[in-house]
Enzyme design. Structure first.
Site, short mmCIF file in Angstrom:
data_model
loop_
_atom_site.label_atom_id
_atom_site.label_comp_id
_atom_site.label_asym_id
_atom_site.label_seq_id
_atom_site.Cartn_x
_atom_site.Cartn_y
_atom_site.Cartn_z
N SER A 165 1.17 -0.82 0.04
CA SER A 165 0.00 0.12 -0.06
C SER A 165 0.69 1.08 0.00
O SER A 165 0.41 2.17 0.10
CB SER A 165 -0.64 -0.07 1.29
N ASP A 224 -16.86 2.18 -1.54
CA ASP A 224 -16.57 1.01 -1.24
C ASP A 224 -17.11 -0.12 -0.60
O ASP A 224 -17.46 0.48 0.59
CB ASP A 224 -14.62 1.23 -0.16
#
Length: 684
Positions: free
Chosen positions: A331, A355
């Site tokens: 990430s 999301d």
């Protein structure tokens, strides 16, 4: 009867005269040959033979220069020299080597380790070379051998300079080491100029790795010589002429070795790397790869057991993880993806993506970590919460080739050109990259589904810690790029002139200020309210960062991470990239702790201590160091100390260039795990 006798006498007398004339002619012929030879030697060949006689009378002896010192930015000596006696054998002058070694053992202790190292040196050298069987002899040992010298033809004592690394294992991957010149290196020298070859006459050691190798020409110096008149027996009679050698130059690094030692200490027994640099000029402040090794082991030839321990260790202590270890960035890649989206116009910062923790593409579902929360997210929220779905969809919208073209200028997938040798390029995938990477046609095709995991720093993405730190530096400054550099200055040992080696500024990347502010604000949010909030709690400065948790191995279909978690070497890598202060960054870094889990629990705490050291001049408490080594710390605990009050690493480390030499440190290597890993993953 009498007539016959007189006739025979006349015949004999005639024969005698013939023989006498023949003998006289032969003698005269021989004298003529001698005279002719004398004329040839004394007149025709006079000049050539006179020169040869002079050469036989005069011996030119090379004088090897002192190798240059290496210092950190504060003048702490990291590499120096000292003189010691060695016991050396010329194998070609010894009739029975084994018997000689046995007899020597009665005078001086010759251990099995000494014998093994000597035999290895013989394999690498020519048998007429003088090779050390014992090094660093005491005065008592020198005197003992001198009394028995007559018994050992081909064995002698010599005074030699030895390289010394006073701090032992600290910074070993950065410094490298020196070793005896091997046959491959001698062959490579054949392509050198005559001047360079002449400068290495009498030199037996050369830089092998790290700065010792990269700056060999600066450190070696200029070889001197002595013209010595010798007797017919080869003994020196008098010195006719000489030229003193010029010592090698001193390297002054940009690295702070006290910070270097602290970071290595904070890793504990874990494996990983950290690179911290000044984004304003590219100077490297810390260059850490753990586990380390003791470069002193290599100076006079490493023994078989120590080499086997280092070379065959599952932890790969000889691997320079900062320079040559490659890892999926996880990430930590997301801020770079966000900047690529803004710069290319593929997505605005205000665009909201729903999301739902899963993303479906081509019949496959890509998931999110258990810690993630569902909901609508714009770019800032996606970075702060490390939303996988946001970046899955972004990668799909951009496509692999646009991702490559936007991310390559940050330095991903190519060498940073740091002043070290052996750097690897890593992998920044594209359709062209895959065609070149694989041989079989069915493997060369790029599939759309392979693009999805690129958005979260998995898939074929594979970079070095040095690349991540350099990219973070570029992002923190809004596009200003530098080639990273370890050596800050070169000091001429004769004139004391200081030659500054500034990092080369590259053409800056042109990003809109508002886009830079979006990314900086989002990364600041990570430290204030996101995944590294607990680590930077109470920090007296504002920093920006991004945690990352990258899979070391890929999961099979239907397999859960908890199923492989029991194997420590299959656990996720812990990443953190960061910069500080936010408004005017003076330090940018990247740190990875192999197989340590979440970025916020292992990597980020190390980054916090580095920032505290550089920005506030504070050093963590012993309690805090112990917790960080175990991966159990967040914000610092205990009473921090002033950096100025902390002694240098090593009990008897020299404090400045004034005390250059000390006894070599001893010890074997610490340990660490192999770096690698191309894998797809779903953890932030």
């Amino acid at each position: 009867m009498s007539t016959t006798v007189l006739k025979n006498l006349h015949q004999e007398l005639a024969r005698f005269r013939v023989r006498l004339l023949a003998a006289a002619g032969f003698v005269l012929f021989c004298f003529a040959l001698l005279v002719a030879r004398l004329v040839y030697l004394q007149i025709i060949q006079h000049d050539a033979l006179a020169e040869q006689a002079e050469l036989n009378r005069i011996t030119v002896v090379p004088i090897v220069p002192n190798r240059g010192l290496i210092q950190d930015r504060n003048g702490v000596i990291l590499a120096s020299n000292y003189s010691a006696y060695t016991l050396e054998i010329t194998p070609s002058k010894v009739f029975d080597l084994e018997a000689t070694l046995d007899e020597l053992n009665e005078v001086l202790e010759i251990t099995p380790r000494d014998r093994r190292r000597f035999k290895r040196l013989m394999d690498e050298s020519k048998n007429f070379e003088s090779l050390p069987i014992r090094t660093k002899l005491t005065d008592a040992e020198v005197a003992r051998f001198a009394a028995e010298r007559y018994r050992f033809p081909g064995v002698e004592i010599k005074a030699r300079l030895f390289r010394n690394y006073p701090l032992g294992e600290v910074g070993s991957h950065m410094l490298g080491y020196i070793g005896r010149i091997n046959q491959a290196e001698k062959k490579a020298m054949e392509d050198w100029s005559d001047e360079d070859v002449a400068n290495y006459r009498g030199t037996e050691y050369i830089g092998k790795l790290g700065l010792e190798q990269a700056y060999e020409r600066e450190l070696h110096g200029t070889t001197g010589f002595e013209r010595v008149e010798t007797s017919a027996a080869g003994r020196a009679v008098r010195r006719i002429d000489h030229r003193s050698p010029t010592p090698g130059n001193t390297l002054v690094l940009s690295v702070d070795v006290k910070l270097q030692a602290l970071v290595e200490k904070l890793f504990g027994e874990r494996r990983g790397a950290l690179v911290a640099m000044d984004p304003r000029n590219g100077e490297v402040l810390a260059f850490v790869s753990v586990p380390t090794f003791d470069p002193n082991l290599f100076v006079d030839g490493i023994d078989v057991e120590s080499w086997k321990e280092l070379n065959e260790s599952i932890d790969k202590p000889l691997l320079n993880r900062a320079l040559r270890g490659t890892y999926p960035p996880g990430s930590t890649y997301k801020p770079f993806m966000a900047m690529a989206a803004l710069h290319s116009g593929k997505r605005a910062a205000s665009t909201v993506i729903m999301d739902n923790l899963t993303y479906s593409f081509g019949g496959r579902t890509f998931g999110s970590p258990e810690s993630d929360r569902p909901g609508p997210k714009d770019m800032r929220a996606a970075i702060v919460s490390s939303s996988n779905v946001y970046f899955y969809s972004l990668a799909n919208e951009m496509g692999v080739d646009l991702i490559h073209d936007e991310l390559e200028p940050f330095g991903f997938g190519r060498k940073t050109e740091i002043d070290l040798q052996g750097e690897v390029t890593g992998d920044l995938p594209s359709t062209a990259w895959k065609r070149k990477k694989f041989r079989r046609p069915e493997h060369q095709r790029w599939y759309a589904g392979e693009t999805i995991s690129l958005g979260i720093g998995q898939g074929y993405n594979n970079f070095t810690v040095l690349q991540m730190a350099t990219a973070m530096s570029t992002l923190a400054t809004g596009g200003q790029r530098y080639r990273p550099r370890l050596v800050q200055e070169v000091v001429d040992t004769v004139t004391n002139e200081r030659r500054r080696l500034s990092s080369d500024a590259l053409e800056p990347l042109v990003y809109k200020p508002e886009h830079v502010r979006v990314i900086r604000n989002a990364m600041q949010g990570v430290a204030l309210e996101g995944t590294s909030k607990a680590v930077f709690l109470g920090a007296p400065y504002q920093s920006g960062g991004k945690t990352g948790t990258a899979q070391a191995v890929g999961l099979r279909q239907g397999e859960k991470y908890s199923q492989i978690k029991a194997d420590e070497r299959k656990r996720d890598h812990s990443w953190y990239v960061a910069f500080a202060p936010v408004d005017q960054p003076t330090v940018a870094l990247a740190v990875i702790v192999e197989n340590a889990g979440f970025g916020s629990t292992a990597a980020a705490p190390i980054a916090r201590r580095v920032f505290d050291y550089l920005l506030t001049g504070t050093y963590p408490s012993e309690e805090d160091i112990a917790l960080t080594r175990q991966g159990r710390s967040a914000a610092p605990v205990g009473v921090p100390r002033r950096v100025a009050d902390i002694p240098l690493p090593g009990a008897d480390a020299p404090a400045s260039a004034a005390s250059a030499a000390s006894a070599p440190a001893s010890g074997a290597a610490k340990s660490a795990a192999p770096a690698s890993g191309v894998a797809s993953g779903v953890r932030p």
